[in-house]
Write a protein that holds these residues in place. Structure first.
Motif, PDB file in Angstrom:
ATOM      1  N   PHE A  52       0.829  -1.198   0.000  1.00  0.00           N
ATOM      2  CA  PHE A  52       0.000   0.000   0.000  1.00  0.00           C
ATOM      3  C   PHE A  52       0.868   1.255   0.000  1.00  0.00           C
ATOM      4  O   PHE A  52       0.585   2.229  -0.711  1.00  0.00           O
ATOM      5  CB  PHE A  52      -0.926  -0.006   1.217  1.00  0.00           C
ATOM      6  N   SER A  53       1.944   1.233   0.793  1.00  0.00           N
ATOM      7  CA  SER A  53       2.847   2.378   0.851  1.00  0.00           C
ATOM      8  C   SER A  53       3.547   2.601  -0.484  1.00  0.00           C
ATOM      9  O   SER A  53       3.770   3.750  -0.885  1.00  0.00           O
ATOM     10  CB  SER A  53       3.883   2.170   1.963  1.00  0.00           C
ATOM     11  N   ALA A  54       3.901   1.516  -1.166  1.00  0.00           N
ATOM     12  CA  ALA A  54       4.537   1.647  -2.476  1.00  0.00           C
ATOM     13  C   ALA A  54       3.597   2.320  -3.474  1.00  0.00           C
ATOM     14  O   ALA A  54       4.014   3.161  -4.285  1.00  0.00           O
ATOM     15  CB  ALA A  54       4.956   0.275  -2.997  1.00  0.00           C
ATOM     16  N   TRP A  68       4.363   5.902  -5.209  1.00  0.00           N
ATOM     17  CA  TRP A  68       4.327   6.007  -6.673  1.00  0.00           C
ATOM     18  C   TRP A  68       3.346   7.090  -7.107  1.00  0.00           C
ATOM     19  O   TRP A  68       3.652   7.915  -7.983  1.00  0.00           O
ATOM     20  CB  TRP A  68       3.923   4.663  -7.276  1.00  0.00           C
ATOM     21  N   ALA A  69       2.156   7.118  -6.489  1.00  0.00           N
ATOM     22  CA  ALA A  69       1.156   8.127  -6.844  1.00  0.00           C
ATOM     23  C   ALA A  69       1.647   9.531  -6.491  1.00  0.00           C
ATOM     24  O   ALA A  69       1.435  10.485  -7.249  1.00  0.00           O
ATOM     25  CB  ALA A  69      -0.163   7.831  -6.123  1.00  0.00           C
ATOM     26  N   GLY A  70       2.314   9.654  -5.331  1.00  0.00           N
ATOM     27  CA  GLY A  70       2.837  10.954  -4.934  1.00  0.00           C
ATOM     28  C   GLY A  70       3.910  11.461  -5.887  1.00  0.00           C
ATOM     29  O   GLY A  70       3.914  12.638  -6.269  1.00  0.00           O
ATOM     30  N   LEU A  71       4.826  10.583  -6.275  1.00  0.00           N
ATOM     31  CA  LEU A  71       5.880  10.986  -7.210  1.00  0.00           C
ATOM     32  C   LEU A  71       5.307  11.289  -8.594  1.00  0.00           C
ATOM     33  O   LEU A  71       5.770  12.211  -9.284  1.00  0.00           O
ATOM     34  CB  LEU A  71       6.932   9.882  -7.301  1.00  0.00           C
ATOM     35  N   ASP A  72       4.291  10.532  -9.001  1.00  0.00           N
ATOM     36  CA  ASP A  72       3.648  10.790 -10.287  1.00  0.00           C
ATOM     37  C   ASP A  72       2.961  12.157 -10.284  1.00  0.00           C
ATOM     38  O   ASP A  72       3.045  12.911 -11.263  1.00  0.00           O
ATOM     39  CB  ASP A  72       2.638   9.681 -10.582  1.00  0.00           C
ATOM     40  N   LEU A  79       6.477  10.310   2.037  1.00  0.00           N
ATOM     41  CA  LEU A  79       5.924   9.024   1.618  1.00  0.00           C
ATOM     42  C   LEU A  79       7.033   8.052   1.238  1.00  0.00           C
ATOM     43  O   LEU A  79       6.970   6.864   1.563  1.00  0.00           O
ATOM     44  CB  LEU A  79       4.973   9.219   0.433  1.00  0.00           C
ATOM     45  N   ALA A  80       8.046   8.561   0.555  1.00  0.00           N
ATOM     46  CA  ALA A  80       9.177   7.709   0.161  1.00  0.00           C
ATOM     47  C   ALA A  80       9.951   7.237   1.382  1.00  0.00           C
ATOM     48  O   ALA A  80      10.394   6.083   1.451  1.00  0.00           O
ATOM     49  CB  ALA A  80      10.093   8.475  -0.794  1.00  0.00           C
ATOM     50  N   ALA A  81      10.117   8.118   2.367  1.00  0.00           N
ATOM     51  CA  ALA A  81      10.816   7.737   3.597  1.00  0.00           C
ATOM     52  C   ALA A  81      10.049   6.656   4.346  1.00  0.00           C
ATOM     53  O   ALA A  81      10.647   5.729   4.918  1.00  0.00           O
ATOM     54  CB  ALA A  81      11.009   8.966   4.491  1.00  0.00           C
ATOM     55  N   PHE A  82       8.736   6.748   4.333  1.00  0.00           N
ATOM     56  CA  PHE A  82       7.899   5.722   4.962  1.00  0.00           C
ATOM     57  C   PHE A  82       8.112   4.375   4.281  1.00  0.00           C
ATOM     58  O   PHE A  82       8.245   3.336   4.935  1.00  0.00           O
ATOM     59  CB  PHE A  82       6.436   6.155   4.868  1.00  0.00           C
ATOM     60  N   LEU A  83       8.188   4.389   2.952  1.00  0.00           N
ATOM     61  CA  LEU A  83       8.417   3.151   2.199  1.00  0.00           C
ATOM     62  C   LEU A  83       9.799   2.579   2.505  1.00  0.00           C
ATOM     63  O   LEU A  83       9.957   1.357   2.651  1.00  0.00           O
ATOM     64  CB  LEU A  83       8.275   3.424   0.701  1.00  0.00           C
ATOM     65  N   VAL A  84      10.795   3.435   2.631  1.00  0.00           N
ATOM     66  CA  VAL A  84      12.142   2.976   2.970  1.00  0.00           C
ATOM     67  C   VAL A  84      12.157   2.325   4.355  1.00  0.00           C
ATOM     68  O   VAL A  84      12.783   1.282   4.559  1.00  0.00           O
ATOM     69  CB  VAL A  84      13.145   4.153   2.915  1.00  0.00           C
ATOM     70  N   MET A  85      11.446   2.931   5.307  1.00  0.00           N
ATOM     71  CA  MET A  85      11.383   2.361   6.658  1.00  0.00           C
ATOM     72  C   MET A  85      10.750   0.979   6.627  1.00  0.00           C
ATOM     73  O   MET A  85      11.224   0.049   7.296  1.00  0.00           O
ATOM     74  CB  MET A  85      10.564   3.293   7.559  1.00  0.00           C
ATOM     75  N   ILE A  86       9.702   0.816   5.842  1.00  0.00           N
ATOM     76  CA  ILE A  86       9.052  -0.492   5.719  1.00  0.00           C
ATOM     77  C   ILE A  86      10.013  -1.504   5.110  1.00  0.00           C
ATOM     78  O   ILE A  86      10.113  -2.651   5.575  1.00  0.00           O
ATOM     79  CB  ILE A  86       7.775  -0.375   4.865  1.00  0.00           C
TER      80      ILE A  86
END
Length: 202
Positions: free
Chosen positions: A117-119, A123-127, A158-165
């Motif tokens: 879900f975070s990915a 992706w949506a945020g970067l898009d 959001l990307a930092a959250f994905l990295v933490m996961i």
């Protein structure tokens, strides 16, 4: 093999994963502090704008937009630290009553699903950020703020959250390979009453 293992006795990949997670956690903690001070500054900004409008007839003319950006960015920047501290709201009454091994596996599965879900969010945020940069988008406020500034800060969180996961998944997978189910539960499980009491004492 089950049970906590001293750092010196753990395999090298696991020691690396633990050190990596601690490093990312420190960065996430710094981001969370910035998010917290951002909220303080946001409250002061809104207060100053209200006083300025009421007493002096002056306003930023973009209070709603700026405070909205700051709230969104603060939330995204605090997510990684919240996950590392196991502070997200969870309903796991049944999980806590299960034996150690299935409990650890379910925590790992939950983290995988959260990662998917975070990915998607990242992706949506970067898009969205790329689209705003492509069209040189600005908001409709009097300040005409470029949208890529708040969106870039938000997408970074959001990307930092994905990295933490990803870092937590990496460590948890190695713990699973070593059979350290209790370590997985300690890493991913919900905070216990003892954890809350210890934090309160600190």
């Amino acid at each position: 093999m089950t049970g906590a293992v001293a750092g010196a006795e753990a395999p090298a990949p696991l020691r690396f994963a633990r050190a990596l997670r601690k490093g990312v956690d420190r960065a996430a903690t710094g981001m969370a502090y910035l998010a917290g001070w951002n909220y303080v500054l946001c409250a002061l900004f809104i207060t100053a704008d209200i006083v300025g409008r009421s007493a002096f007839g002056v306003s930023s003319a973009a209070t709603v937009e700026i405070s909205g950006y700051r709230l969104a960015c603060g939330i995204s920047w605090a997510q990684a630290h919240t996950l590392a501290e196991r502070a997200h709201i969870r309903v796991d009454i049944l999980v806590n009553r299960m034996p150690l091994r299935p409990r650890a596996l379910l925590h790992l599965l939950a983290l995988i699903l959260l990662g998917l879900f975070s990915a998607f969010l990242a992706w949506a945020g970067l898009d969205l950020l790329q689209e705003s940069m492509m069209f040189d988008a600005h908001d409709n406020s009097a300040l005409h703020i470029p949208m890529d500034i708040p969106q870039g800060i938000w997408a970074f969180g959001l990307a930092a959250f994905l990295v933490m996961i990803a870092v937590l998944l990496f460590e948890a997978a190695l713990e699973l390979f070593c059979g350290h189910y209790d370590e997985i539960v300690a890493l991913l499980g919900a905070r216990s009453i003892d954890d809350e009491a210890e934090e309160a004492l600190e």
